[in-house]
Every structure is written in C-alpha cells, then in structure tokens.
Design a protein around this motif. Structure first.
Motif, mmCIF file in Angstrom:
data_model
loop_
_atom_site.group_PDB
_atom_site.id
_atom_site.type_symbol
_atom_site.label_atom_id
_atom_site.label_comp_id
_atom_site.label_asym_id
_atom_site.label_seq_id
_atom_site.Cartn_x
_atom_site.Cartn_y
_atom_site.Cartn_z
ATOM 1 N N ASP A 258 -47.822 -3.715 19.863
ATOM 2 C CA ASP A 258 -49.087 -4.460 19.879
ATOM 3 C C ASP A 258 -49.158 -5.329 21.133
ATOM 4 O O ASP A 258 -48.269 -5.255 21.995
ATOM 5 N N HIS B 125 -48.510 -0.071 5.465
ATOM 6 C CA HIS B 125 -48.770 1.212 4.818
ATOM 7 C C HIS B 125 -48.373 2.330 5.758
ATOM 8 O O HIS B 125 -48.031 2.097 6.926
ATOM 9 N N ARG C 231 -44.752 -6.502 20.165
ATOM 10 C CA ARG C 231 -43.973 -6.228 18.952
ATOM 11 C C ARG C 231 -44.260 -4.798 18.486
ATOM 12 O O ARG C 231 -45.368 -4.280 18.704
ATOM 13 N N LYS D 85 -49.067 2.850 -3.488
ATOM 14 C CA LYS D 85 -49.998 3.806 -4.106
ATOM 15 C C LYS D 85 -50.374 4.867 -3.077
ATOM 16 O O LYS D 85 -50.603 4.556 -1.910
ATOM 17 N N ARG D 86 -50.476 6.089 -3.574
ATOM 18 C CA ARG D 86 -50.697 7.193 -2.627
ATOM 19 C C ARG D 86 -52.028 7.898 -2.858
ATOM 20 O O ARG D 86 -52.467 8.057 -3.988
ATOM 21 N N ASP E 275 -50.408 3.037 0.477
ATOM 22 C CA ASP E 275 -50.810 1.666 0.830
ATOM 23 C C ASP E 275 -49.652 0.697 0.612
ATOM 24 O O ASP E 275 -48.556 1.102 0.249
ATOM 25 N N ARG E 276 -49.949 -0.592 0.813
ATOM 26 C CA ARG E 276 -48.856 -1.581 0.770
ATOM 27 C C ARG E 276 -48.265 -1.748 -0.616
ATOM 28 O O ARG E 276 -47.207 -2.329 -0.785
ATOM 29 N N HIS E 277 -48.987 -1.236 -1.619
ATOM 30 C CA HIS E 277 -48.443 -1.310 -2.984
ATOM 31 C C HIS E 277 -47.678 -0.053 -3.350
ATOM 32 O O HIS E 277 -47.198 0.075 -4.480
ATOM 33 N N ARG F 46 -47.614 -3.677 10.385
ATOM 34 C CA ARG F 46 -48.469 -4.844 10.200
ATOM 35 C C ARG F 46 -49.216 -4.767 8.852
ATOM 36 O O ARG F 46 -49.243 -5.718 8.089
ATOM 37 N N GLU F 47 -49.785 -3.599 8.614
ATOM 38 C CA GLU F 47 -50.552 -3.440 7.379
ATOM 39 C C GLU F 47 -49.667 -3.040 6.206
ATOM 40 O O GLU F 47 -50.133 -2.968 5.077
ATOM 41 N N ASP G 222 -57.714 4.417 18.265
ATOM 42 C CA ASP G 222 -58.312 4.083 16.981
ATOM 43 C C ASP G 222 -57.915 5.098 15.922
ATOM 44 O O ASP G 222 -57.959 6.305 16.155
ATOM 45 N N ASN G 223 -57.582 4.581 14.786
ATOM 46 C CA ASN G 223 -57.197 5.481 13.688
ATOM 47 C C ASN G 223 -58.402 6.311 13.262
ATOM 48 O O ASN G 223 -59.534 5.845 13.317
ATOM 49 N N GLY H 147 -59.454 6.883 8.185
ATOM 50 C CA GLY H 147 -58.655 6.113 7.231
ATOM 51 C C GLY H 147 -57.167 6.378 7.271
ATOM 52 O O GLY H 147 -56.423 5.825 6.461
ATOM 53 N N THR H 148 -56.724 7.229 8.194
ATOM 54 C CA THR H 148 -55.271 7.461 8.288
ATOM 55 C C THR H 148 -54.676 6.462 9.267
ATOM 56 O O THR H 148 -55.396 5.677 9.879
ATOM 57 N N ASP H 149 -53.359 6.504 9.397
ATOM 58 C CA ASP H 149 -52.713 5.628 10.381
ATOM 59 C C ASP H 149 -52.589 6.315 11.739
ATOM 60 O O ASP H 149 -52.006 5.748 12.664
#
Lengths: 911, 298
Positions: B205, B241, B209, B65-66, B61-63, B238-239, B133-134, B137-139
């Motif tokens: 998008d 992650h 971009r 964390k895996r 994720d953006r922090h 964008r997100e 669509d993802n 929950g994955t990208d």
C-alpha cells in the motif's frame, strides 16, 4: 455487648491497633489490583435478552466502535487542504492498534456517464490541481451513500472513520489510541477551521481522566469541608480528626476489598471517598456528642472511661441501627441488574458497614489517647446564637404556636411536590454524564449538525430463506422501514442495502433521478457483484438471509428515544410480515432500556427499603406507629427531592435515581437518635411534650451539625466532572437539609402525640425475675408483657427514710416495689401504727390510683428503694397506645382490690 | 507394458526437469537485471495464445464465510500483440451471463466492458482510474490475472531468497513513470528459480506495508518449460478476506476461444436480457471440484 465492643479500643489499644493495621495492610495490597471500568457495558443489564441479539448482530455486521475524525474547512476541496488530509490519513494508518482508516482517500464511488460506468476512488492521492480537487468533490457529493457519513451536504466537512482493534481496554489502550490520534490531529489542527475526533477511545479516555480528577478533587475537598463544619459547630479538633481517621481507614479497606474481589471502579465510585467521609462522620459526630455529654457527668475515677461507657450505652444501639439502615440504603441496589449501580452498591454497602465497625474500634482508641477530661466543646454550649439554636428556636416557635398548621403546610407542600414529581423522566445516555459545555459534547453536537449523530442503532431483519435479501420484495421492506424512520423526523441518517442498490440502479441506468430498487432478483444479484464484501458487511449477511439498517442519530434523552422506538416497533412487524423476524438493537438502546428498568428498580428498592425500615423500627419501638413515625422524616425529604427534580427538569439517571434510597438510609439515622433519646426520657417523666423538647434540644446540635456537614459533603460532588455525580450530590445535599426540617420540626410534633417503647430497652432491662413472678400486679402476663408494662411506668429511686406516699394527701399514683422494703404507717390521732411492711413485687397506692381520694397512710422507705410509679392519667393516655398491657394491668389491679375486699370481709366475719 | 510406458514418462519428465532447472540457472546470472528476468518469465509462461479455463472463485470474508462463483475464462492473443479477455459467469444462476470483456491493444491500452443480462442488452464500458481496481467483488484486479505489461513498469532485482527450501529471484515492481528515487514499490514478485514461475507476490500500500498477498499453488508443467498454477489465492490483509481461483479445466486451443465470443452479439445471443422477475427458489451451492483437467488441443 456494644458497650464491651466500644471499650475494646479503649482498654486494649495495642491488639486493636494491630488488628486495624493488619487489615489495612492487606487492603493496601488489594488496592494495587484495582481496575477502572468506564465502558458502556456496565450500564447494560447482564441478563438483557437484547444483549445476545446485539452481540450476534455486531458479530455479523461489524461493531460501531469507530472514531470519527471531523474535518471542517471552507476551502476543504483545494490541493493544499487535501494534501494535509492525506498526510493525516497516512499518519493515522501508521498508529499501532488502528486497523482501518476510511476517508476520501479510500472510498470508491461509481458513476454512470453516457453508457460508461466509472469506478474510481474519490481520491487516490492528493490532487495537484484545483480542477482535480473540485472533480473529486463533485464525485464525492454525488454519492448518496457517503453524504452524512463522510461528507456534509455543503462539502465543507469530511469525516475520517478510524477503526481500532477490538480488544479489551487493558493497559490504557483507549487512552493510548486517543492520545496517538490526538497527536496527529494536533499537527494539522491549525490548518483547518475545525479538526477534532469523537469516538469510544476519546469518550473512554475522558471518562477515565475525569474519574481520576474526581478522585483527586472530591475526597480531599469533602474532608476539608467536614473538618471545617465540625470545627465550626463543635469547636473540637478531636471531633474533626476522628471522622478523618475512620474515613481514611474505611476508604483503604473498601478499595482494597474491591481490588481483591476484582470489582472495578466506575464513574459512581468517584464519590465513594466523599460518601465515606461525609456519611461516616455523622456517626462520629453523634458519638463524640454523647462522649462529651458523658464527660459532663460528675464521676469519680476515670472520667474518660465513664464517658466512653456513657457514649456506648446511649449511642451504641442507635449506632448499630443507623449503620444498618444506612447500609441498607446502599444495599437496596445490590441486586440491580445494571453493573454500574451494582458495583457501586457493593462498594458503598461494605464501606458503610466497615465504617461502623472501624468507628467502634478506632474512636474509643483515639479518645483514650487524645480526649480531654472535661467537655470544652459546643455540645454543652448554651449559646443561643449558634446556628443549631437559631434553627431550633424557629422550629420550636412553630411547634408551640402552629403545630397543626405546620403539619398542614407540610402536607400541602408534599402534595405539590408529588405533582411535580409526576413530570420525572428517565435518561441514561453515557454522553449526558458530561456537562453540556464540555468540548467533547460540543464536538458531538457539531458532528450531528454537519454530518449525522454519532449514536447508532440497528434494525436487523432475519429470514429463514437463503438469499432473501436478493429478492426485491424484501429489499423494498428495508426501504419502507427507512421511509417510516424518515417520517418520524428524529434521526439524522439511515442506510441499508436498499440505498446501495438504488444508487447502483441510478448510476447504471444513468439517470439523475433518485434510484429505485431493481425489479428482478437477477439484477439485484448482478449489481451486488460490483460491491466488495466489505462494502456490504454492515448491511447484509454473507448469505443474504439477514439485512441490517444502520440508523444514526443524536437523541440524548432515553425517554424520547424509547418513544420513537416504540412507534417503530408498532409498525415494524406489519412491514416485515410473518415470514421474517425483526430486531432493533444497539448499545445505546440497551442502555436506554436499562434506564427504564432503572426507574422500576429504584421504586422497588425504595419500597423494599421503606418496608424494611418500617418493620425494623416497628419492632424496635414495639409499635407500628413507631415504624410510621420513623418513616415520616424520610418520606418528606424524598418527596421534596423528587418534586424538585420534576420542577427543575432533572432526569432520573444512575446517579439521581439512587439519591432516594441513600437519603432514606441516612436521614433515618437522625430519626433513630431522636426517637431513642425521646424514649429514654419518657422513662423518667410523664410529660411527653417535655420529653420531646428535651430530646430535640439534646439531639438538635449533632443532628443539625451532621446534616449540614452531610449537605456540604454531598454538595462537594457538584464539582464532579460527571453531571450524574454532580446531580446526585446536589440532590442529596438538598435532601439532607430537608431532613433537618422533617426531623426537628415535623417529627417532634408527631412524637409528642405518641408514646413509644424501645425493644432494646425491654431487652436491656434488668429486673429480678422473682420479683416480677411474685408480683400480683404482673400476674398472668408473659415476661415480655411484664417488661413492657414496666416501661410504660416511671422508674423512681427513693432513699432510706424518704416518704413515698403521705397520708391525707391526694395522689393518683400506684407503686410497684422492685427492690428494698417500705413500711405502711397509719396515723390516727397522733398515733402511728405500722400496717404492713411491703417487699419487692408488692404494690401500694392502688386506692388512689383507682379513685381520686385522700391517701389512707404514709409509705416510708425502710432502705434504699426502687419502685415503679404508675400514674393514672398517663396510664389513661397509654391505654390508646398499649391497650392490651394497660387492660391487663387494670384487670390485675381489680383482682388485687377484689382480693383485699374479700380478705377484709373474711377478717370482719372472723371477728 | 503400461507400467513401462509410465516409467518412461517419469524418467523423461525428470530429465526434462533437470535440463530445465539447469537451463533456468544458465539463463540467469547474478548480473541479470529485473526486467530481463521478467521478460524471461513472460516468454516462458505465455507461449499459448489461446486459453480457455473453467474456474471456480471462492471468496471468503473476514468471518470465514464463503461465496462461490463459477466462470469461464477465455483469453486470446492476436498476432498484432493485442489480447482479448472474457470472464463469463455461470454460477450462481442469478449472475449467469454476467461478463467482463477486456481488450488490450499492442500498446497496452485496455478497454473493459461489462455485460449484465438483467440490465439489458448493452455493453457498459467500465473505466477506472487504476488498473489495480478489484473486479466484480473479488480481491483480484484484471491485471492480477492477465499479467503485467512490462513496458509500463520498472523492475528492480533484489537479493535472491530462499523460503522453505525453495530459491527465489526477488523483483520489486515500480511504475515506469517518474524518477526512481521518488517512486514507491508497487509489489514484490518472488520467482521460483527452478521454473521461473511467479509463485508469490506481495502487493504494497501507500505506506509501504504489504496489503495483499497473491500466491500460486498446484503448479503443473504444461508444455516443455511452461508452467501453470491451478490455484491462485489472493489474501487481503487489510480487509481480512481472501479470494481463491481454482481452475478445474484448462484447454489451450484456438477452437475453444473463437473470436466471436469476445463480441456483444455473441453475448446477447447466448445470454439474452432477463426481463421478467424470476424469484424461483435459489439453487444450492455446488461443491468445487479439486480436479483440474488440462488439454492441449493445439
């Protein structure tokens, strides 16, 4: 020393001017470094333990720094309107600094439908047909996670949530973002019933804009009012110009210092120029009044220099005291843990001290250049129709005819207002700094009505166990907390992981009833797979050990919100159980908490300041009674002020909370001048009532003028864009007017019943020490006691040949010769016989002092004589004020008389 | 003896590579169109109809964390051109048995089904408006992993590029429908010229971009001129992650991908309904192996 300082500007114009110019230039450079801080952070105590928790929660669950673009239209769900919204969405996404835009064009929803699960964006792009638009509406409104956040229940409102890069607000970043958003909104504004934005960029931008406007408006307006007030009351252009010049220099010095120290301007700083102009002018007014009085004295040579000396001698020490007490008023907040107040306090304290210093240098300098040689102002004007005279006439009538009733009525009034003050409450909502009719506040209200309040706090639960929030048992705790929040009926919207799972359960089970929390950990985990991490970022930590409930509300009153939070805290521990920790955090909660501490801090500051003033004034007047009297004119106005706040439902906030301490610091100035003058007059007369009347008469004009000017000056602040500044101004103005009443009506009634001696008089007194050492009257007394004893007496000057005491008359005065010689002459049957020649330190008239009897001899001044007169009746009065000194004097008189008796007996024996 | 054998293998591999490189260049000239390049790409790298993979998915994720998941991937191309695809999760244990089943007929029509053992024995049809669509929950979208359907897209070749010494064909992908002038580029493929493998894709998008970047790493020749990547990374700009798929085992074998695994029955039998709450302690995350074993059993 003060006299010397005052004469510096008068005698050494060039070096003084150079010094002032240099410091001013240095300050101007500092001003260029000035920064503006209108952020919320400065409202939160730096040492608040909740701040760390808040920062951790924010770091984990994302900030609340988001702008809501509110879009309302009756025909929102039509291809035409949705196309416009899409255009707006795309345009906003392009704005530099915007990191994310969430709207109906980015939201995904899941819908269970007869064994199918449909996952789709609410709208991928603007629909082409009415049918598609209505289908999107149906899909959007069916998702309870979005209701209240993105859509109103009736579907007429949608919100676009804009996230902005979380960077420091440098280079006017907030304003740039706000303006860029506003530009895009403006393009489409006419196409919707209502289209507006609310968020930190707008709030910050409006705060800054308002701050600039305040700076431009309040300072000049204060200056104008000041000039007009002084011109009206003192009819002297110079008196009006002096405070303007000193204020301008002080403003530059103050902001220069702030620039050099890196202390930013905040919304309270907007009133600093006004405060400097207004408060600074009071000293100038007193000094000018004293200078003009000095001009009235007939002297040979430079009348202006004499008047400056007169001014320094009479006002110098009171000036130092008043500058100190005023600065102390502001300084009482120096250690406030609310940065907003602390920064203001630093600036204002420095400003007050600097203004005193600048005044001492600049005023004599200006007087040396521009002052008249004769008093042509209103200070000597005995025009009974002037405002001060009219006020004084009314006060004098009350003092003369109903002194006790006046005190009684005042006491009753104070009791009433103390009761009203009990209603006081605290609030510290940054949005409440704006007036309620401001468009921003109206927009906030509208968003609250249609969606959910823009204010947010979080309830964060923390478990030591990994994946704790995949356990239905723990998810139910979230739900239970939300149910309690709902039962409080105070919040607009709460949302948590539990809501997401309930929604998912409902859709997967394809039921229309409200979803329940999945029963097994496996089902929870499997539902969670359908969310992207970013969907849950705000609600659960990545390892599911911590969860977050987001609460949106529109409670503006800190007190009310704190009450709800207390209720919540009381049940929270019970719900979460011992194996979990819970935190309630939010920027507005910390601001609220600061508000509660604000009350405690201000009470502490008030008590501290009053104690300091009491101690200083007690020391200055060498009596606790002096300290007490000094506080009376301060206590009465602030009692009335707090009462009015309670009566008119004005809350305590960072602005209004400071009024009391600042007002005390200022109101005490008038009292100091009054008491100082009264003391001076008491040295010349035993008629205290007359001394009071004279002191009041002399000080009334400057005191009333300065108080009214202060009231006007503070009153100007009601034009501020900030409610807290306006409230501060209005209350401070009222307090200044109350201080006239307290200083000139109540204080004199008390003063006339009390005898005070100023410490500075004691210290400043110059009497030959040998005289004092040799005087039998002052035997066995410390130097301090001797000086005080001297000050209890009256100082009289006699010319050569003048008769000080006349034989066969009745008099109850006793004299102590300070300088010069007198001859005691006894007249018997027309023959005069010199009994003695008395020198400095010796006394005469002690028989009449002890017993009412005829004088036994004449006392004639052989040269110019200075003598202290001890009046029996006055000493009896003073016995209760200075019992130790009077008792000592009486003992010494007894000793003197005893010795004389012994001498007489000895002499008769020898004969 | 063994050394000699290895040397021979290396020489053969090098020669093959040279031939292969020459072959790629020989096939594609400056006049070759985008669709022609894409057809060649597909032809070259989709030679095996039966693929079994064991994967680890690391989602960051953006922090930073895996989260890690482990799954098995079954894909099978039938003779009629239809494709069956099954992604079956094994780890974490709470999601064990969760399956994404996709069937794509010869015309490119795709049906997706989800099986959640904890919900009950039912396949839930999953429909969405977009193939992008993802999933779960994955990208990644299903299309990102199964490959594009060429007939659904239009391909425009752009100027070739060289990035860090590697030469690429650059192809912009558009939807097949609508006028070209009105269309927006969906993604841009960067195809390595030496092996015709798409190693980098920029997803755009609506603003044009780059929103996501898909890159393929640890490329290995599998059989002849067919290559496979053992790591696929998708970065969502964008997100902020990213998701990484690491293939630890890959087998091209009919035996590993029997037809019955694509049925509900097989799923229900092997991963039955979890009725009772299981709140036993959670297991520790296991380490993702860096090794990939490959077998070609066909």
């Amino acid at each position: 020393m003060i006299v010397k300082m005052c004469l510096l500007g008068y005698k050494h114009r060039v070096p003084v001017t150079l010094l002032l110019l240099l410091v001013t230039l240095f300050s101007l450079f500092g001003m260029q470094r000035l920064q503006v801080d209108t952020g919320i952070d400065s409202l939160i105590p730096a040492d608040d333990p909740a701040r760390q928790v808040y920062q951790r929660v924010m770091g984990e669950f994302g900030t609340d720094n988001k702008t809501i673009i509110y879009i309302k239209d009756k025909n929102l769900w039509t291809p035409e309107k949705l196309t416009r919204i899409e255009q707006l969405h795309l345009a906003v996404e392009k704005i530099e600094g915007v990191t994310r835009v969430d709207s109906l064009f980015s939201l995904h929803t899941i819908h269970g439908d007869d064994g199918k699960i449909v996952s789709r964006p609410v709208l991928r792009s603007a629909p082409k047909t009415e049918e598609d638009a209505l289908s999107a509406k149906e899909s959007a409104l069916a998702n309870p996670l979005y209701l209240g956040n993105y859509f109103s229940n009736d579907g007429e409102v949608t919100a676009m949530i804009v996230s902005v890069a979380d960077v420091e607000d440098k280079n006017d970043f907030s304003r740039t973002i706000y303006q860029a958003l506003e530009d895009q909104i403006e393009v489409h504004r006419s196409e919707f019933n209502r289209l507006t934005q609310v968020g930190p960029p707008r709030i910050n931008a409006e705060l800054k804009q308002s701050l600039y406007e305040d700076f431009l408006l309040l300072g000049p307006l204060s200056a104008l009012i000041l000039v007009l007030s002084i011109l009206i009351f003192m009819r002297s252009w110079l008196s009006a110009m002096v405070p303007l010049v000193t204020s301008l220099i002080t403003i530059i010095w103050t902001f220069g210092l702030l620039g050099w120290l890196g202390i930013p301007l905040n919304i309270l700083s907007a009133m600093i120029p006004s405060l400097i102009i207004v408060i600074g002018s009071t000293e100038d007014t007193h000094l000018m009044a004293a200078f003009l009085r000095g001009l009235d004295e007939d002297v040979e040579g430079d009348s202006r220099q004499h008047a400056v000396k007169y001014m320094a001698k009479h006002i110098g020490l009171p000036l130092v005291l008043t500058v100190l007490t005023t600065a102390m008023g502001f300084a009482s907040n120096l250690f406030s843990n609310i940065e907003l107040i602390q920064h203001f306090s630093i600036a204002a304290t420095f400003a007050m001290l600097a203004n005193g210093f600048i005044t001492v240098l600049v005023l004599p300098l200006m007087l040396s250049l521009f002052a008249p040689d004769k008093n042509i102002s209103l200070v000597k004007d005995k025009n009974t129709k002037s405002v001060p005279n009219r006020i004084m006439k009314l006060f004098r009538y009350s003092q003369d005819h109903f002194p006790l009733s006046t005190l009684l009525v005042t006491a009753v009034l104070c009791i009433f207002f103390v009761m009203q003050a009990a209603k006081l409450y605290v609030t510290n909502d940054p949005l409440s700094y704006f007036p309620s009719d401001r468009p921003l506040i109206q927009d906030v209200k509208q968003i609250h009505e249609d969606l959910a309040g823009v204010k947010i706090f979080f309830i964060s639960l923390e478990s030591k166990q990994a994946k704790a929030f995949q356990d239905p048992k723990n998810i139910k705790k979230l739900s239970a907390i939300q149910e309690f929040l709902d039962s409080q009926g105070a919040y607009d919207r709460t949302i948590s992981l539990a809501d997401h799972l309930k929604f998912m359960n409902r859709e997967f089970r394809n039921t229309s009833v409200e979803g329940s929390i999945p029963e097994t950990r496996q089902l929870v985990a499997q539902y969670l797979m359908f969310f992207h991490r970013s969907d849950l970022d705000s609600y659960v930590s990545h390892d599911y050990s911590r969860a977050n409930i987001v609460v949106r509300h529109n409670i503006t009153d800190s007190h009310t919100l704190n009450q709800y939070i207390e209720e919540l805290e009381s049940v929270l521990e019970q719900i979460v159980g011992p194996d979990m920790r819970s935190y309630i955090v939010g920027e507005n909660l910390m601001v609220n908490h600061a508000a509660e501490s604000l009350m405690v801090e201000q009470v502490k500051a008030l008590v501290l300041l009053m104690t300091l003033i009491f101690l200083i004034m007690s020391a200055m007047f060498t009596s606790f009674k002096g300290g007490f009297i000094s506080l009376v004119p301060a206590i009465i106005p602030i009692t009335l002020m707090f009462g009015i706040m309670g009566f008119l439902d004005i809350p305590l906030n960072p602005g209004t909370a400071m009024v009391a301490v600042i007002a005390i610091g200022i109101a005490i100035d008038g009292t100091i001048h009054l008491l100082a003058r009264y003391n001076e007059l008491c040295r010349r007369t035993s008629d205290y009532v007359e001394a009071v009347n004279t002191a009041v008469q002399e000080e009334a004009t400057p005191l009333i003028v300065s108080s009214i000017a202060l009231a006007f000056g503070f009153g100007i602040l009601i034009f501020s864009n900030f409610t807290i500044v306006a409230q501060f101004g209005a209350l401070a103005a009222a307090t200044m007017l109350f201080s006239i009443f307290a200083n000139l009506l109540i204080t004199p009634i008390i003063m006339s019943r009390i005898r005070l001696i100023g410490l500075y008089q004691i210290l400043a007194m110059s009497v030959d020490r040998e005289v004092l050492d040799g005087s039998p009257l002052l035997q066995n007394m410390t130097n301090y006691q001797r000086r005080k004893a001297i000050l209890i007496s009256e100082l009289h000057e006699f010319e050569k040949g003048e008769l000080l005491v006349e034989q066969d008359t009745i008099g109850r005065d006793m004299y102590l010769i300070l300088s010069g010689e007198v001859e005691v002459i006894r007249k018997d049957d027309g023959e005069s016989r010199s009994l003695a020649v008395l020198k400095p330190g010796q006394i005469f008239g002690e028989i009449g002092y002890i017993r009412e009897t005829e004088r036994t001899a004449d006392v004639l001044a052989l040269e110019n004589v200075s003598a202290l007169r001890f009046d029996y009746e006055r000493m009896q009065k003073d016995l209760k004020f200075f019992p130790n000194i009077v008792a000592k004097l009486n003992f010494n008189i007894s000793y003197i008389l005893g010795k004389r008796l012994a001498d007489m007996v000895g002499s008769s024996k020898s004969k | 003896m063994k050394l000699r054998s290895q040397q021979n293998t290396v020489i053969v591999a090098l020669m093959t590579s040279c031939l292969f490189v020459q072959n790629s260049f020989a096939l594609i000239s400056e006049e070759t169109s985008g669709i022609e390049i894409m057809e060649e790409v597909q032809k070259r790298h989709q030679q095996f109809p039966y693929i079994y993979e064991e994967q680890s998915m690391v989602m960051e994720d953006r922090h930073g964390k895996r989260d890690t998941r482990k799954a098995r991937r079954y894909s099978r191309m039938e003779e009629d051109g239809s494709v069956k695809f099954l992604l079956l999760f094994d780890y974490p244990k709470e999601v064990k048995g969760v399956a994404l089943l996709a069937n794509r007929d010869a015309n490119g029509n795709t049906n997706k089904y989800i099986y959640l053992p904890a919900l009950g024995e039912q396949l839930i049809e999953s429909t969405g408006e977009g193939s992008n669509d993802n999933f779960l929950g994955t990208d990644f979208s299903v299309e990102n992993l199964t490959g594009e359907i060429l007939i659904e897209h239009a391909y425009v070749r752009r100027n070739d590029k060289e990035i860090k010494g590697i030469k690429y064909f650059v192809i912009d992908v558009y939807s097949a429908n609508g006028l070209m002038s009105e269309k927006q580029v969906l993604r841009r493929h960067f195809i390595q010229q030496d092996n015709l493998y798409i190693t980098l894709t920029h997803h755009f998008d609506k603003q044009g971009r780059v929103s996501r970047i898909q890159s393929h790493h640890d490329l290995k020749p599998v059989d002849g001129d067919m290559w496979r990547a053992n790591m696929i990374l998708m970065v969502d700009k964008r997100e902020r992650h990213q998701s990484l798929i690491k293939i630890s085992k890959r087998i091209f074998s009919h035996d590993y991908v029997p037809a019955e695994v694509f049925t509900a029955k097989w799923l229900y039998e092997n991963y039955p309904y979890i009725e009772s709450p299981d709140n036993s302690d959670v297991e520790e995350d296991s380490v993702v192996s860096n090794e990939t074993t490959e077998e070609n059993a066909e």
